[in-house]
Design a protein around this motif. Structure first.
Motif, PDB file in Angstrom:
ATOM      1  N   ASP A 185       1.237  -1.504   0.217  1.00 51.39           N
ATOM      2  CA  ASP A 185       0.082  -0.107  -0.015  1.00 51.39           C
ATOM      3  C   ASP A 185       0.338   0.844   0.109  1.00 51.39           C
ATOM      4  OD1 ASP A 185      -2.107   2.162   0.368  1.00 51.39           O
ATOM      5  OD2 ASP A 185      -2.517   1.489   2.351  1.00 51.39           O
ATOM      6  N   HIS A 241      -5.485   3.800  -7.071  1.00 51.93           N
ATOM      7  CA  HIS A 241      -6.461   3.402  -5.587  1.00 51.93           C
ATOM      8  C   HIS A 241      -7.212   3.641  -6.376  1.00 51.93           C
ATOM      9  CE1 HIS A 241      -3.179   3.629  -2.631  1.00 51.93           C
ATOM     10  NE2 HIS A 241      -4.108   3.489  -1.955  1.00 51.93           N
ATOM     11  N   HIS A 288      -6.875  -3.716   1.781  1.00 53.32           N
ATOM     12  CA  HIS A 288      -6.840  -2.713   0.240  1.00 53.32           C
ATOM     13  C   HIS A 288      -4.954  -2.898  -0.043  1.00 53.32           C
ATOM     14  CE1 HIS A 288      -6.462   1.762  -0.769  1.00 53.32           C
ATOM     15  NE2 HIS A 288      -5.870   1.441  -0.492  1.00 53.32           N
ATOM     16  N   HIS A 328       1.016   4.481  -2.829  1.00 50.14           N
ATOM     17  CA  HIS A 328       1.544   5.518  -2.455  1.00 50.14           C
ATOM     18  C   HIS A 328       2.413   6.271  -3.384  1.00 50.14           C
ATOM     19  CE1 HIS A 328      -1.367   4.856   0.935  1.00 50.14           C
ATOM     20  NE2 HIS A 328      -1.940   4.545  -0.016  1.00 50.14           N
ATOM     21  N   CYS A 349      -3.655  -2.851  -4.144  1.00 51.59           N
ATOM     22  CA  CYS A 349      -2.929  -1.948  -4.327  1.00 51.59           C
ATOM     23  C   CYS A 349      -1.576  -2.371  -5.262  1.00 51.59           C
ATOM     24  CB  CYS A 349      -2.647  -0.825  -3.248  1.00 51.59           C
ATOM     25  SG  CYS A 349      -3.787  -0.056  -2.439  1.00 51.59           S
TER      26      CYS A 349
HETATM   27 FE   LIG Z   1      -4.535   3.341  -0.355  1.00 50.08          FE
END
Ligand SMILES: [Fe+2]
Length: 382
Positions: free
Chosen positions: A190, A259, A273, A194, A277
């Motif tokens: 994740d 996302h 999540h 980002h 990702c």
């Molecule tokens: Fe995230």
């Protein structure tokens, strides 16, 4: 053109930092705080450390431990009503991404007379949130250093949310020592996603880029170490920083189509999540290499991937394939391994089309491109 970059809030950082919660709350002038957490974090004894520290500082505490995965709207409402009833003047969220997002939502809801549905669909709020402190126990979302809370609208099955800036964050890598290896892998991916999205968004800046590159370097070096050896403090320390820096980075830039797609996977397949990702990130790299070949090349260099071309398409594919190999090394499952069919993936098209984040990338994503990107996720990582 005038750019912008910024910092969000002060972070107290280091082993045992959670024991300074009382001191921080005192500095902020809190008299009665609500601890927002979940039962797993409670069972690990993390929230008790904060409570002990708050007691020492003579600060009254009440506990809301009803947080659920994906921060459903009804838990934000329940916690917000409790905060109102108890008349707390501070909120302290201790836990993973869902806990921190729920704490942000509670802080907004508790300070306003607004329905939960209006709040998470961004109706204007009259008052600023109740001040709050965030303490992450998983390295991934970086939510302790972002102003975004992702909350699930359980009636519409959508990820929506609200905006709230923490007053302070406490980053204690010791709290992550107990994390199982698969959660380490997903949360780490994740944070990695980002970084990639922040670097390739429509509004990166030198500050967000710097944080993203540093977080990528820490992630690729230390994620495999923590995956094999969960109690390696040096690895946990670096991953806590990577997650925090990645959060600061995308808070100052933005995440985008990766996302939007990960959110559609969460809504359709209820997978963590971080897995969503991870699955989408190699495809985001290939998509954005056309506009950001130098940045993707730099990511490849940090990952020690050999690139023998100046062609953006080749650069994108080489780095994406290197990342797929990295994902295999930490056992990120493919769609097929998760029991998701190609057809089911394509069924996410409408969700992604309507997800505002899809428009925030440096490369425009047309409606026609969405099923192509979704199919590529399935086809290129088996
Ligand atoms: Fe995230």
């Amino acid at each position: 053109m005038i750019g912008r970059y910024g910092q969000l809030c002060t972070v107290a950082y280091g082993a045992g930092a959670i024991n300074s919660t009382g001191e921080t709350a005192k500095e902020l002038g809190f008299k009665k705080v609500m601890i927002v957490t979940d039962k797993q974090v409670e069972a690990l004894g993390h929230s008790q450390k904060a409570i002990d520290s708050l007691k020492k500082a003579n600060i009254e505490t009440v506990i809301f431990n009803g947080v659920e995965m994906d921060a459903p709207d009804y838990t934000v409402e329940a916690g917000g009503n409790m905060a109102k009833k108890e008349q707390v003047d501070g909120i302290i969220g201790i836990g993973g991404g869902s806990v921190l997002d729920t704490a942000k939502g509670i802080a907004c809801f508790a300070a306003n007379e607004i329905s939960i549905s209006d709040m998470i669909h961004h109706a204007p709020m009259k008052n600023p949130p109740v001040r709050f402190v965030l303490i992450p126990t998983t390295p991934g979302t970086g939510s302790e250093s972002t102003f975004v809370a992702v909350i699930t609208d359980t009636k519409k099955h959508e990820k929506v949310g609200c905006f709230a800036v923490p007053s302070f964050s406490i980053l204690d890598p010791e709290l992550t020592l107990s994390l199982p290896k698969e959660i380490t892998a997903y949360t780490g991916m994740d944070a990695f996603s980002h970084c990639i999205e922040s670097l390739t968004s429509m509004q990166p800046n030198p500050h967000s880029d710097l944080l993203a590159y540093d977080a990528i370097e820490r992630s690729v070096k230390w994620l495999p170490v923590a995956y094999k050896d969960p109690n390696n403090y040096e690895a946990r320390d670096n991953l806590a920083l990577a997650s925090n820096f990645a959060g600061k980075s995308f808070n100052d830039s933005t995440v985008h189509v990766g996302h939007a797609i990960a959110h559609s996977f969460g809504a359709h397949f209820h997978i963590p999540h971080g897995i969503g990702c991870a699955l989408v990130t190699p495809v985001v790299i290939e998509l954005t290499a056309s506009k950001f070949p130098e940045k993707i090349k730099k990511v490849g260099k940090i990952m020690d991937i050999e690139i023998n071309s100046e062609d953006p398409v080749v650069i994108g594919k080489t780095v994406a394939d290197g990342l797929r190999k990295f994902m295999k090394s930490i056992e990120v499952p493919s769609c097929k391994e998760l029991g998701i069919t190609r057809e089911e993936i394509l069924n996410c098209t409408d969700y992604v089309r309507n997800e505002p984040l899809r428009n925030f990338g440096g490369v425009a994503v047309t409606d026609e491109m969405i099923p192509e990107l979704l199919a590529k996720i399935y086809d290129t990582y088996q």
